[in-house]
Scaffold this active site. Sequence first.
Site, short mmCIF file in Angstrom:
data_model
loop_
_atom_site.label_atom_id
_atom_site.label_comp_id
_atom_site.label_asym_id
_atom_site.label_seq_id
_atom_site.Cartn_x
_atom_site.Cartn_y
_atom_site.Cartn_z
N VAL A 1 -26.34 -72.55 26.50
CA VAL A 1 -25.51 -73.70 26.84
C VAL A 1 -24.10 -73.63 26.26
CG1 VAL A 1 -27.46 -75.26 27.20
CG2 VAL A 1 -26.43 -75.05 24.92
N TYR A 2 -23.76 -72.59 25.54
CA TYR A 2 -22.40 -72.45 25.01
C TYR A 2 -21.50 -71.97 26.14
CZ TYR A 2 -24.33 -72.60 20.24
OH TYR A 2 -24.96 -72.96 19.08
N GLY A 3 -20.55 -72.80 26.51
CA GLY A 3 -19.65 -72.45 27.60
C GLY A 3 -20.34 -72.58 28.95
#
Length: 182
Positions: A107-109
Amino acid sequence: MASLQVGAGRGVGCCFGPLDGRRQERRATAALRPPRAGAGAKVAEEDKVRLGESSVAVSKLGIGAWSWGDTTYWNDSEWDDRRLKEAKAAFDASIDNGMTFFDTAEVYGTALMGAVNSESLLGDFIRERQQKGAVEVTVATKFAALPWRFGRGSVLSALKKSLERLGLPSVELYQLHWSANP
């Protein structure tokens, strides 16, 4: 804390519970010492620590890649070539100085507001660096236990997608993101 260790030829294993206090203190002190690798050389075993009770050894200092590609919390809602070059320079400087343990998450970026996925960027950086010569990198990533994701199949599907984005056959540590227990 529970984490899932996934590695090529090593199968799957779980690590539960925090490290005991003395080991945490020793490891925290050891992490303050700079690594002794240099120019992307292999990190010496004495410059590594084990992850929990597993056999996985990582550089004493890890690099978090949350901000790489992210536009929701970082980078003023904008991801551009300058920021990409800065992230790549941070990756290269980390490798050059013996910091080869990288933490990211699916879910990062996310695809919101022009973001680029952190796993994809990290995978690109690893591949680009490997074209210059062998590089030892340890990757940890995370599964987001979102409300609509149920069961083992969701975890395995997310892991496959993470591995595709990273361009790796395996990761050394696969973790649950946002544990329900504080």
